[in-house]
Design an enzyme around this catalytic site. Structure first.
Site, PDB file in Angstrom:
ATOM      1  N   THR A 219       0.628  -1.353   0.333  1.00  0.00           N
ATOM      2  CA  THR A 219      -0.187   0.004   0.198  1.00  0.00           C
ATOM      3  C   THR A 219       0.747   1.424   0.131  1.00  0.00           C
ATOM      4  OG1 THR A 219      -1.219   0.897   1.364  1.00  0.00           O
ATOM      5  CG2 THR A 219       0.070  -0.264   2.576  1.00  0.00           C
ATOM      6  N   SER A 220       0.244   2.109   0.109  1.00  0.00           N
ATOM      7  CA  SER A 220       1.022   3.753  -0.373  1.00  0.00           C
ATOM      8  C   SER A 220       2.021   3.453   0.933  1.00  0.00           C
ATOM      9  CB  SER A 220       0.084   4.279  -0.638  1.00  0.00           C
ATOM     10  OG  SER A 220      -0.996   4.950  -1.767  1.00  0.00           O
TER      11      SER A 220
ATOM     12  N   HIS B 148      15.941  36.167  40.473  1.00  0.00           N
ATOM     13  CA  HIS B 148      14.751  37.270  39.754  1.00  0.00           C
ATOM     14  C   HIS B 148      15.431  38.502  39.050  1.00  0.00           C
ATOM     15  CE1 HIS B 148      12.018  35.133  43.209  1.00  0.00           C
ATOM     16  NE2 HIS B 148      13.042  34.788  44.051  1.00  0.00           N
TER      17      HIS B 148
ATOM     18  N   SER C 199      24.356  46.930  14.064  1.00  0.00           N
ATOM     19  CA  SER C 199      23.030  48.160  13.565  1.00  0.00           C
ATOM     20  C   SER C 199      23.513  49.466  13.050  1.00  0.00           C
ATOM     21  CB  SER C 199      22.728  48.874  14.976  1.00  0.00           C
ATOM     22  OG  SER C 199      22.096  50.585  14.944  1.00  0.00           O
TER      23      SER C 199
ATOM     24  N   ARG D 111      19.195  34.743  17.018  1.00  0.00           N
ATOM     25  CA  ARG D 111      18.678  33.587  15.734  1.00  0.00           C
ATOM     26  C   ARG D 111      18.627  32.623  16.556  1.00  0.00           C
ATOM     27  NH1 ARG D 111      22.598  31.712  11.561  1.00  0.00           N
ATOM     28  NH2 ARG D 111      22.376  34.296  10.609  1.00  0.00           N
TER      29      ARG D 111
ATOM     30  N   ARG E 167       4.128  16.612   6.332  1.00  0.00           N
ATOM     31  CA  ARG E 167       5.416  17.199   4.947  1.00  0.00           C
ATOM     32  C   ARG E 167       5.524  18.689   5.514  1.00  0.00           C
ATOM     33  NH1 ARG E 167       3.808  15.228  -0.070  1.00  0.00           N
ATOM     34  NH2 ARG E 167       2.249  13.804  -0.287  1.00  0.00           N
TER      35      ARG E 167
END
Length: 481
Positions: A108-109, A156, A286, A300, A335
Site C-alpha cells: 500500500t502507499s 529574579h 546596527s 537567531r 509534510r
C-alpha cells in the site's frame, strides 16, 4: 530575472538561508523518491527470495534505474492520477518495463510513504546527534576553563550569592546532556513500519504467499533488515502510530527550550558586558548605531527555538485526530512539521556551536560587578569575624545595618558607588578586623564548591556522553549568514 523565476516564488528561509546541506538533502525530493525506489527493490528481492515469481533480470533492471528519476514525468502523472505514490510507480515502471508488473507488489502507499519517513527521521537524528555532541564539547571546554572564575549569581535577575562562570555553563550543559539522552532514546526507539498492507493486517501478503504465515513474517523481517532497522512495529494500522512523531518532535522541542534558555542567558550577560558571542571584524551591529555589538547569533537561536517549540503542537494534534486505522488529514501537516522540526533543530545547533566556539569573557567587568555588590554580601562574614575577635553579635549587626542603609542610599539616591567598606574602615568599632578585610572579601571564598562541582560533573556526566562521537568532534562551524 535573467531567465530564472527563482525569486518569483516563496522559498523557506529554513533551507534557502540557514540549514546545512546534509539536513536539507535528508528531506529533499531526491532523497525521498530514491528511497521509495530502494524500498520497492527491497520488497522485490525479499518476495523473490521467498518464492514469488520474480526474476533476477527484473531486479537488476530496477536497481539500474534506482536514481534516474524523471521528476517532470512524475509531476505530470500526479496531475493526472491525483496520487503521488502511483505517479511514481508509473514513472519507475516506464523505465523498468520488464519489472513493471511486480513493482509495489502487495504493498500500500504507506509502505513507501511511512517507511521513508521513518528512515528520514532516523537519518535526521544521526545528523543532529554529532552536532549536539560538538556543542556540549565546546561548552564543556568553556566550563572547565572558567570553573573557578567568580561571578555574580542572579535570582529574579537580581544580584545574588556568587557562583562561577564555569558553574553557570554547567547549568546549560546539564540541560543539553538531558537533550542528548532524549534524542538518542527517540532515535533508538524508532522501528520500521515494514510490510503491513492496507489496514495493517498483512492480508495482501498472506494472499500472495497462499496462507503461509511464516513467509509473511519472513518478508517483514527481511525488508526491515535491508532498510537498516533492527525491529519493525508488530502492529500498525495503515500507518505507524503518529505518537511516534510526537515522541521524536518532543525531544527536539525540548532541546529548543534548552537552547532558548542558554541564548537568553548569553543575551542578558552581553547586556552586562560580561560575556559576548563571537563578533566578526567587519560585522555591523546596527545600521544607525555603529558602536553596537548586538548578540545576533543568540537572538537567531531564540527566534528559531520558539518555532521549534511551537511545531510540537502539530504532531500532538495529528495523533489525537487519527480515526480508526488512519485518516489522510495527517499527510499535508506532516509534510511541513516533520522536516521543519529537524531543519530548525539543525540550524540552532550549528549556530550554537559557532557561539560556544568563540564566547568572549571579560573578567575585569565581572570583577567590577562583584566589587559593586560584594560588600553587602560580605556583611555576615564581617559579623562572624568581629565575633571571633571578641565582639558582640547584636551590636555588630546593628552597626552593619546602619552603615549598609547609608551606603545603599548613596547607591540608589545619589547614583554613587557602594562605599560600605570605606564606612566600615572609618568606623573605630571595626578596628580589630581591618587587617583581615581583604581575605574576608576575597570573592573565591564566596563560591562554595562550584569549581569542584564543575570538575565532577564534567567527568562523570558529560565526557562519557561524548565518547561515541569523538571521531566527529573536529568539525568547525563557519556561519555564512
Amino acid at each position: 530575472m535573467e531567465g530564472s523565476d527563482e525569486y518569483m516564488k516563496y522559498r523557506s528561509p529554513l533551507v534557502s538561508r540557514y540549514a546545512s546541506k546534509e539536513m536539507a538533502y535528508n528531506f529533499s525530493d531526491r532523497k525521498k523518491f530514491t528511497t521509495w525506489r530502494k524500498l520497492w527493490i527491497y520488497l522485490a528481492k525479499a518476495e523473490k527470495a521467498l518464492g514469488l515469481p520474480i526474476t533476477d533480470a527484473q531486479i537488476v533492471e530496477m536497481e539500474s534505474h534506482e536514481k534516474d528519476i524523471d521528476f517532470a514525468m512524475a509531476a505530470e502523472e500526479e496531475r493526472k492520477l491525483r496520487h503521488d505514490v502511483m505517479a511514481h510507480v508509473h514513472t519507475f515502471a516506464h523505465c523498468c518495463p520488464a519489472a513493471a508488473p511486480i513493482i509495489h507488489l502487495g504493498a500500500t502507499s504507506c509502505y513507501v510513504g511511512d517507511n521513508t519517513d521513518l528512515i528520514m527521521l532516523r537519518d535526521g537524528f544521526d545528523i543532529l546527534l554529532p552536532k549536539l555532541a560538538r556543542v556540549i564539547d565546546r561548552l564543556s571546554n568553556f566550563a572547565e576553563k572558567y570553573a573557578d572564575l567568580p561571578t555574580l549569581g542572579f535570582t529574579h535577575y537580581q544580584p545574588a550569592q556568587l557562583t562561577t562562570v564555569g558553574k553557570r555553563a554547567c547549568l546549560w550543559l546539564q540541560d543539553l546532556a538531558m537533550d542528548m539522552r532524549n534524542l538518542q532514546r527517540a532515535r533508538d526507539d524508532l522501528r520500521f513500519r515494514g510490510v503491513k498492507g492496507t489496514t495493517g493486517t498483512q492480508a495482501s501478503f498472506l494472499q500472495l504467499f497462499q496462507g503461509e504465515h511464516d513467509k509473511v513474517e519472513d518478508l517483514d523481517r527481511m525488508v526491515t533488515e535491508m532498510a537498516g532497522f533492527k525491529k519493525a512495529y508488530l502492529v500498525t494500522g495503515q500507518t505507524y502510530s503518529r505518537k511516534v512523531d510526537v515522541d521524536c518532535l518532543s525531544s527536539l522541542a525540548s532541546m529548543g527550550a534548552t537552547v532558548h534558555k542558554i541564548c537568553t542567558d548569553i543575551r542578558l550577560l552581553a547586556n552586562l558586558k560580561e560575556i559576548e558571542e563571537p563578533f566578526e571584524k567587519e560585522q555591523i551591529g546596527s545600521s544607525a548605531m555603529p558602536y553596537k555589538r548586538n548578540p545576533m547569533r543568540a537572538e537567531r537561536c531564540c527566534s528559531l527555538a520558539r518555532h521549534l517549540v511551537a511545531l510540537l503542537s502539530d504532531p500532538l494534534q495529528t495523533a489525537s485526530v487519527q480515526w480508526l486505522e488512519r485518516t489522510l488529514d495527517d499527510s499535508a501537516n506532516r509534510r511541513i512539521s516533520l522536516p521543519e522540526s529537524f531543519l530548525t533543530a539543525d540550524i540552532i545547533l550549528s549556530t550554537l556551536q559557532n557561539i560556544t566556539e568563540g564566547l568572549v569573557v571579560y573578567p575585569k567587568v565581572i570583577e567590577r560587578h562583584i566589587r559593586h555588590e560584594l560588600p553587602f554580601m560580605a556583611t555576615e562574614n564581617i559579623i562572624m569575624a568581629m565575633v571571633k575577635a571578641g565582639g558582640n553579635r547584636q551590636d555588630c549587626h546593628e552597626k552593619i545595618r546602619v552603615l549598609s542603609q547609608e551606603a545603599a542610599a548613596v547607591v540608589k539616591q545619589e547614583g554613587g558607588d557602594n562605599d560600605l567598606l570605606a564606612r566600615v574602615q572609618r568606623d573605630p568599632y571595626f578596628a580589630p578586623i581591618l587587617g583581615h578585610l581583604d581575605s574576608i572579601l576575597d570573592p573565591k571564598t564566596f563560591i562554595g564548591r562550584a569549581p569542584q562541582q564543575v570538575t565532577r560533573f564534567l567527568s562523570e556526566e558529560v565526557r562519557p556522553l561524548l565518547e561515541p562521537f569523538m571521531a566527529k568532534m573536529d568539525v568547525k562551524i563557519e556561519l555564512e549568514l
